[in-house]
Design an enzyme around this catalytic site. Structure first.
Site: not given
Ligand code: NDP
Length: 244
Positions: A139, A152
């Site tokens: 990401s 995350y």
């Protein structure tokens, strides 16, 4: 025999767009999903409608036994595996700051994102054909490091590290290992739980002033999976409209 691509988490969102794109690129596609069989069947039907070949296989990537079965079933039904797209991932809609993150949230993120990618990479390392491709999912938050995303982002930073190391470990097998790191992309994972104002603000973070679409990310994956991406190895490609 067609080359075969497994796309994990392909029932919805970015994975569904990747599966359809790789189907158009000429791969026989395995549409993996966790629980959403109806959505996975729709993606298979869309690939068939485009003249492609696809099957759906349920497997929870967090389970090493499921990951093994995913590869075994693929080889039993389609004969080989050439490309693994490790797209399956989760991000809870409300992510608290690190100090308020509970054990279950942390453990689940690690199990699906980090261990899940590890499980399928381990299978792919021994089962991919010569010339194969592994494409992991990070990401762009690994670059922006926004507060609220520590657990995350930790999973995604780990995926980037494994990407570069596995690329080196596969020396001699003619298999590349890369990661794609999307920025904000219009899927349930990104949109759920956010106000329209927050979505607008995050979309404006990129100089291109819009959210990514699943097809934008599928284009990057298609490049890495195809003949022209063959010299890219051990890299993380940030596909985010210039956000970071
Ligand atoms: P979605 O939530 O839209 O879709 C997630 C997909 O993953 C679904 O197909 C789901 O299957 C599947 N999945 C979830 N858990 C598992 C599991 N344990 N085993 C197998 N499949 C599973 O997510 P996105 O399309 O947005 O995200 C795809 C990837 O892109 C993720 O790795 C995410 O972290 C990454 N990413 C996304 C960004 C974004 O803004 N959207 C930004 C940066 C990275 P089912 O339908 O069966 O539940």
């Amino acid at each position: 025999m067609k080359q075969v691509a497994i796309v994990t988490g392909a029932s919805r969102g970015i994975g569904a767009a990747i599966a359809q794109r790789l189907g158009k690129d000429g791969f026989a596609v395995v549409v993996n999903y966790a629980g959403n069989v109806a959505e996975a069947d729709k993606v298979v039907a869309a690939i068939h409608a485009d003249g492609g070949k696809a099957i759906a296989i349920q497997a929870d990537v967090a389970s090493s036994a499921d990951a093994r079965r995913l590869f075994e079933q693929t080889i039993a039904q389609l004969g080989r595996v050439d490309v693994l797209v490790n797209n399956a991932g989760i991000m809870p809609p409300q992510l608290p700051q690190l100090a308020a993150t509970d054990d279950d949230t942390f453990d689940r993120l690690v199990a699906v994102n980090l261990k899940g990618s590890f499980n399928t990479m381990r299978e792919a390392a021994g089962k991919l054909e010569q010339g194969g491709r592994i494409i992991n999912f990070s990401s762009s938050l690994v670059g922006t490091l926004l507060p609220g995303y520590s657990a995350y982002v930790a999973t995604k930073a780990g995926i980037e590290a494994m990407t570069s190391i596995l690329a080196k470990e596969l020396r001699g097998k003619n298999i590349t290992v890369n990661a794609v790191a999307p920025g904000p992309t219009a899927t349930a994972l990104f949109l759920d739980g956010k106000t329209p104002e927050l979505i607008e603000r995050l979309a404006k973070m990129t100089p291109l002033e819009r959210l990514g679409q699943p097809e934008d990310i599928a284009n990057a994956v298609s490049f890495l999976a195809g003949a022209e991406g063959g010299w890219i190895n051990g890299q993380t490609l940030r596909a985010n409209g210039g956000m970071v």
